[in-house]
Design an enzyme around this catalytic site. Structure first.
Site, PDB file in Angstrom:
ATOM      1  N   SER A 183       0.840  -1.186   0.000  1.00  0.00           N
ATOM      2  CA  SER A 183       0.000   0.000   0.000  1.00  0.00           C
ATOM      3  C   SER A 183       0.888   1.253   0.000  1.00  0.00           C
ATOM      4  O   SER A 183       1.676   1.435  -0.924  1.00  0.00           O
ATOM      5  CB  SER A 183      -0.974  -0.031   1.174  1.00  0.00           C
ATOM      6  OG  SER A 183      -1.993   0.924   1.011  1.00  0.00           O
ATOM      7  N   ASP A 273      -9.133  -4.785  -5.737  1.00  0.00           N
ATOM      8  CA  ASP A 273      -8.647  -3.743  -4.836  1.00  0.00           C
ATOM      9  C   ASP A 273      -9.394  -2.435  -5.093  1.00  0.00           C
ATOM     10  O   ASP A 273      -9.189  -1.778  -6.118  1.00  0.00           O
ATOM     11  CB  ASP A 273      -7.149  -3.547  -5.035  1.00  0.00           C
ATOM     12  CG  ASP A 273      -6.499  -2.698  -3.947  1.00  0.00           C
ATOM     13  OD1 ASP A 273      -7.223  -1.920  -3.295  1.00  0.00           O
ATOM     14  OD2 ASP A 273      -5.275  -2.824  -3.753  1.00  0.00           O
ATOM     15  N   HIS A 302      -7.607  -5.177  -1.152  1.00  0.00           N
ATOM     16  CA  HIS A 302      -6.518  -4.533  -0.418  1.00  0.00           C
ATOM     17  C   HIS A 302      -6.354  -5.263   0.910  1.00  0.00           C
ATOM     18  O   HIS A 302      -6.804  -4.796   1.957  1.00  0.00           O
ATOM     19  CB  HIS A 302      -6.874  -3.066  -0.210  1.00  0.00           C
ATOM     20  CG  HIS A 302      -5.687  -2.164  -0.076  1.00  0.00           C
ATOM     21  ND1 HIS A 302      -4.892  -1.819  -1.144  1.00  0.00           N
ATOM     22  CD2 HIS A 302      -5.171  -1.530   0.996  1.00  0.00           C
ATOM     23  CE1 HIS A 302      -3.942  -1.007  -0.739  1.00  0.00           C
ATOM     24  NE2 HIS A 302      -4.077  -0.819   0.559  1.00  0.00           N
TER      25      HIS A 302
END
Length: 319
Positions: A183, A273, A302
């Site tokens: 991330s 995601d 995610h």
């Protein structure tokens, strides 16, 4: 196959939507010049936490604009001579984490350094008006100021400065240093390898901070990107400055730094995601000219990508 974004074929051909500032290269050369002029005043302090096979330290250095940056540093005891190292980065708002998640690499003979991003959930300072944490809104920090004051400019420079510090440690082989994270950590991994091209291998997982305009057009300015919507609502409610704002964000859009990378890349992507849409990640990946590969997880978002940690370890063992 369920889809949130584009097919794999379209992802691999996607070139991004966000505008690139005309002076982008000059901008980053100016930034690197500022970074190189800083005396980092590196300090290594033994931690109260220690293990039988690795030494643990708190590492502090001074970054651009005088911020004191903190990282955890783990050094294996059982390796003689220069050895490989890993530079590790954390997700948005978070911190460098517990000692435990650095010890696997230490057991394999790697030194590991994990940085607290300035002003977020760890101990690194944000000196933009106050010392200490500013925690949130870091994408939009500086958008109404000179572009040299964008906060992520400083954070990106911190990653490169830290990598250089690690490469200069006597126990580390400067030619065998890798970077990894997920991330925001994936974003900082890309930034680090772009601004410190001696990074040999990098493993970004669903990287953040890529192709802001695509995020906006997908109506995904939520979660980690929510501050984009907040900025427009409060500071440009009729979006009269939209082109200018996205061009300014282009200075800290990793798709435009990606071609500076020289190390080998392994990227992990979840096709579902909704936080960092896959197309935004491939906007950066497709601009990388170094050797590269990706691992696709069609039904994952995610979140943890099963097996990617092990694939990353195997990849880094090639340093």
């Amino acid at each position: 196959m369920p889809s949130l974004d584009m097919t794999i074929e379209k992802l691999l051909a996607y070139e991004g939507r966000n505008p690139r500032p005309a002076d982008f290269d000059d901008y980053w050369e100016r930034a690197l010049t500022e970074m190189r002029a800083v005396d980092p005043a590196v300090e290594l302090v033994p931690s109260s936490f220690q293990t039988p096979y690795a030494e643990c330290f708190d590492l502090h250095f001074t970054g651009v604009r005088g911020a004191r940056i903190h990282a955890k540093y783990v050094r294996p005891k059982h390796v003689e001579g220069p050895h490989p190292a890993i530079v590790q980065f954390h997700g948005y708002y978070s911190n460098c984490g517990e000692w435990l998640d650095k010890l696997a690499y230490a057991s394999l003979g790697f030194s590991v350094v994990s940085m607290d991003a300035r002003g977020q959930g760890g101990s690194s300072e944000d000196t933009g008006g106050v010392k200490g944490t500013t925690f949130n809104g870091h994408i939009i920090r500086g958008l109404n100021d000179h572009e040299d004051n964008l906060l992520f400019r400083h954070i990106f420079l911190d990653t490169a400065q830290l990598a250089g510090i690690v490469m200069n440690l006597h126990e580390v082989d400067e030619n065998r240093v890798g970077a990894l994270g997920g991330s925001q950590g994936g974003a900082l991994t890309i930034a680090c390898a772009a601004l410190e091209p001696r990074i040999k291998r990098l493993a970004p997982m669903y990287p953040f901070l890529c192709d802001y305009k695509r995020v906006w057009e997908m109506n995904q300015a939520a979660n980690a990107y929510a501050e984009l919507k907040t900025f427009f609502r409060f500071f440009d409610p009729q979006r009269k400055r939209e082109d200018d704002i996205f061009t300014r964000l282009g200075y800290i859009d990793l798709q435009f730094l990606a071609n500076r990378i020289r190390g080998e890349v392994l990227m992990g992507v979840g096709l579902m995601d909704a936080v960092c849409p896959p197309s935004t990640q491939f906007a950066a990946f497709n601009k990388m000219t170094a050797p590269k590969s990706y691992e696709i997880y069609p039904d994952f978002g995610h979140e943890g990508l099963p097996g990617f940690t092990e694939k990353t370890i195997e990849f880094m063992l090639g340093l």
